[in-house]
Design a protein around this motif. Structure first.
Motif, PDB file in Angstrom:
ATOM      1  N   SER A  41       0.836  -1.201   0.000  1.00  0.00           N
ATOM      2  CA  SER A  41       0.000   0.000   0.000  1.00  0.00           C
ATOM      3  C   SER A  41       0.873   1.255   0.000  1.00  0.00           C
ATOM      4  O   SER A  41       2.050   1.217   0.339  1.00  0.00           O
ATOM      5  CB  SER A  41      -0.929  -0.001   1.210  1.00  0.00           C
ATOM      6  OG  SER A  41      -0.173  -0.022   2.400  1.00  0.00           O
ATOM      7  N   MET A  42       0.263   2.350  -0.376  1.00  0.00           N
ATOM      8  CA  MET A  42       0.943   3.636  -0.402  1.00  0.00           C
ATOM      9  C   MET A  42       1.112   4.112   1.044  1.00  0.00           C
ATOM     10  O   MET A  42       0.164   4.071   1.823  1.00  0.00           O
ATOM     11  CB  MET A  42       0.112   4.628  -1.214  1.00  0.00           C
ATOM     12  CG  MET A  42       0.892   5.790  -1.710  1.00  0.00           C
ATOM     13  SD  MET A  42      -0.071   6.779  -2.872  1.00  0.00           S
ATOM     14  CE  MET A  42       0.096   5.813  -4.360  1.00  0.00           C
ATOM     15  N   PRO A  43       2.311   4.538   1.435  1.00  0.00           N
ATOM     16  CA  PRO A  43       2.513   5.010   2.812  1.00  0.00           C
ATOM     17  C   PRO A  43       1.638   6.221   3.134  1.00  0.00           C
ATOM     18  O   PRO A  43       1.229   6.965   2.237  1.00  0.00           O
ATOM     19  CB  PRO A  43       3.994   5.410   2.846  1.00  0.00           C
ATOM     20  CG  PRO A  43       4.613   4.705   1.708  1.00  0.00           C
ATOM     21  CD  PRO A  43       3.537   4.550   0.669  1.00  0.00           C
ATOM     22  N   ASN A  44       1.375   6.422   4.420  1.00  0.00           N
ATOM     23  CA  ASN A  44       0.589   7.583   4.858  1.00  0.00           C
ATOM     24  C   ASN A  44       1.255   8.864   4.362  1.00  0.00           C
ATOM     25  O   ASN A  44       2.465   8.993   4.367  1.00  0.00           O
ATOM     26  CB  ASN A  44       0.481   7.616   6.381  1.00  0.00           C
ATOM     27  CG  ASN A  44      -0.384   6.502   6.911  1.00  0.00           C
ATOM     28  OD1 ASN A  44      -1.227   5.966   6.198  1.00  0.00           O
ATOM     29  ND2 ASN A  44      -0.178   6.144   8.155  1.00  0.00           N
ATOM     30  N   GLY A  45       0.451   9.790   3.937  1.00  0.00           N
ATOM     31  CA  GLY A  45       0.970  11.057   3.464  1.00  0.00           C
ATOM     32  C   GLY A  45       1.196  11.086   1.967  1.00  0.00           C
ATOM     33  O   GLY A  45       1.428  12.138   1.390  1.00  0.00           O
ATOM     34  N   PRO A  48      -2.766   9.868  -4.519  1.00  0.00           N
ATOM     35  CA  PRO A  48      -2.823   9.978  -5.976  1.00  0.00           C
ATOM     36  C   PRO A  48      -2.720  11.416  -6.484  1.00  0.00           C
ATOM     37  O   PRO A  48      -2.436  11.640  -7.648  1.00  0.00           O
ATOM     38  CB  PRO A  48      -4.175   9.364  -6.326  1.00  0.00           C
ATOM     39  CG  PRO A  48      -4.968   9.439  -5.074  1.00  0.00           C
ATOM     40  CD  PRO A  48      -3.985   9.380  -3.939  1.00  0.00           C
ATOM     41  N   ASP A  49      -2.923  12.407  -5.579  1.00  0.00           N
ATOM     42  CA  ASP A  49      -2.852  13.794  -6.010  1.00  0.00           C
ATOM     43  C   ASP A  49      -1.414  14.332  -6.041  1.00  0.00           C
ATOM     44  O   ASP A  49      -1.182  15.455  -6.447  1.00  0.00           O
ATOM     45  CB  ASP A  49      -3.720  14.675  -5.107  1.00  0.00           C
ATOM     46  CG  ASP A  49      -3.271  14.630  -3.653  1.00  0.00           C
ATOM     47  OD1 ASP A  49      -2.701  13.598  -3.239  1.00  0.00           O
ATOM     48  OD2 ASP A  49      -3.495  15.620  -2.942  1.00  0.00           O
ATOM     49  N   ARG A  50      -0.463  13.528  -5.652  1.00  0.00           N
ATOM     50  CA  ARG A  50       0.934  13.946  -5.657  1.00  0.00           C
ATOM     51  C   ARG A  50       1.562  13.728  -7.018  1.00  0.00           C
ATOM     52  O   ARG A  50       1.279  12.747  -7.700  1.00  0.00           O
ATOM     53  CB  ARG A  50       1.734  13.142  -4.640  1.00  0.00           C
ATOM     54  CG  ARG A  50       1.347  13.468  -3.242  1.00  0.00           C
ATOM     55  CD  ARG A  50       2.562  13.636  -2.406  1.00  0.00           C
ATOM     56  NE  ARG A  50       2.159  14.156  -1.115  1.00  0.00           N
ATOM     57  CZ  ARG A  50       2.782  13.887  -0.013  1.00  0.00           C
ATOM     58  NH1 ARG A  50       3.833  13.107  -0.023  1.00  0.00           N
ATOM     59  NH2 ARG A  50       2.390  14.407   1.117  1.00  0.00           N
ATOM     60  N   ARG A  54      10.489  11.631  -8.463  1.00  0.00           N
ATOM     61  CA  ARG A  54      11.200  10.370  -8.648  1.00  0.00           C
ATOM     62  C   ARG A  54      10.472   9.327  -7.810  1.00  0.00           C
ATOM     63  O   ARG A  54      10.150   9.575  -6.662  1.00  0.00           O
ATOM     64  CB  ARG A  54      12.649  10.507  -8.202  1.00  0.00           C
ATOM     65  CG  ARG A  54      13.441   9.250  -8.400  1.00  0.00           C
ATOM     66  CD  ARG A  54      14.884   9.475  -7.986  1.00  0.00           C
ATOM     67  NE  ARG A  54      15.643   8.291  -8.224  1.00  0.00           N
ATOM     68  CZ  ARG A  54      16.631   8.202  -9.079  1.00  0.00           C
ATOM     69  NH1 ARG A  54      16.973   9.244  -9.785  1.00  0.00           N
ATOM     70  NH2 ARG A  54      17.293   7.083  -9.217  1.00  0.00           N
ATOM     71  N   GLN A  55      10.233   8.156  -8.375  1.00  0.00           N
ATOM     72  CA  GLN A  55       9.538   7.101  -7.637  1.00  0.00           C
ATOM     73  C   GLN A  55      10.294   5.793  -7.821  1.00  0.00           C
ATOM     74  O   GLN A  55      10.362   5.248  -8.920  1.00  0.00           O
ATOM     75  CB  GLN A  55       8.098   6.947  -8.129  1.00  0.00           C
ATOM     76  CG  GLN A  55       7.317   5.946  -7.325  1.00  0.00           C
ATOM     77  CD  GLN A  55       5.867   5.838  -7.764  1.00  0.00           C
ATOM     78  OE1 GLN A  55       5.481   6.331  -8.813  1.00  0.00           O
ATOM     79  NE2 GLN A  55       5.069   5.174  -6.964  1.00  0.00           N
ATOM     80  N   GLU A  56      10.873   5.295  -6.744  1.00  0.00           N
ATOM     81  CA  GLU A  56      11.608   4.031  -6.776  1.00  0.00           C
ATOM     82  C   GLU A  56      10.902   2.941  -5.994  1.00  0.00           C
ATOM     83  O   GLU A  56      11.250   1.787  -6.101  1.00  0.00           O
ATOM     84  CB  GLU A  56      13.027   4.238  -6.226  1.00  0.00           C
ATOM     85  CG  GLU A  56      13.862   5.147  -7.106  1.00  0.00           C
ATOM     86  CD  GLU A  56      15.285   5.287  -6.631  1.00  0.00           C
ATOM     87  OE1 GLU A  56      15.662   4.635  -5.631  1.00  0.00           O
ATOM     88  OE2 GLU A  56      16.027   6.059  -7.255  1.00  0.00           O
TER      89      GLU A  56
END
Length: 105
Positions: A41-45, A48-50, A54-56
């Protein structure tokens, strides 16, 4: 990311799964292969609006299948999750282990 290797007695799969709880991971053995699947899951904070610069770190569903090159003992397969590293050990079946051949005169 994972590594798969073997010793003379077993096959070992080491998967790096940081931030994934053990109840979010499914491990199955069928027809000579281990299937490792789950969800990160996506971490808190983070949402999808971000807009990532860079995404690793991947999010979402994942699945890895590792076929063993020899028979294993399914009853002996174990898995341990410690500090984000999942280690799966599959003991080789007796028929798949190396045998010492005695030379006779």
């Amino acid at each position: 990311m994972f590594n798969a290797y073997e010793s003379k007695d077993e096959f070992i799969i080491a998967a790096i799964v940081p931030g994934i709880a053990k109840d979010a991971i499914d491990i199955r053995f069928d027809e000579g292969a281990v299937t490792l699947s789950g969800s990160r899951s996506m971490p808190n904070g983070e949402g999808p609006d971000r807009k990532f610069l860079r995404q690793e770190r991947a999010h979402g569903e994942f699945e890895k299948i590792v076929r063993f090159p020899a028979q294993v003992n399914p009853a002996g397969i174990t898995a341990k999750l410690d500090n984000g590293i999942l280690v799966i050990r599959a003991p080789k079946a007796e028929a798949a282990k190396p045998k010492q051949i005695e030379i006779r005169n």
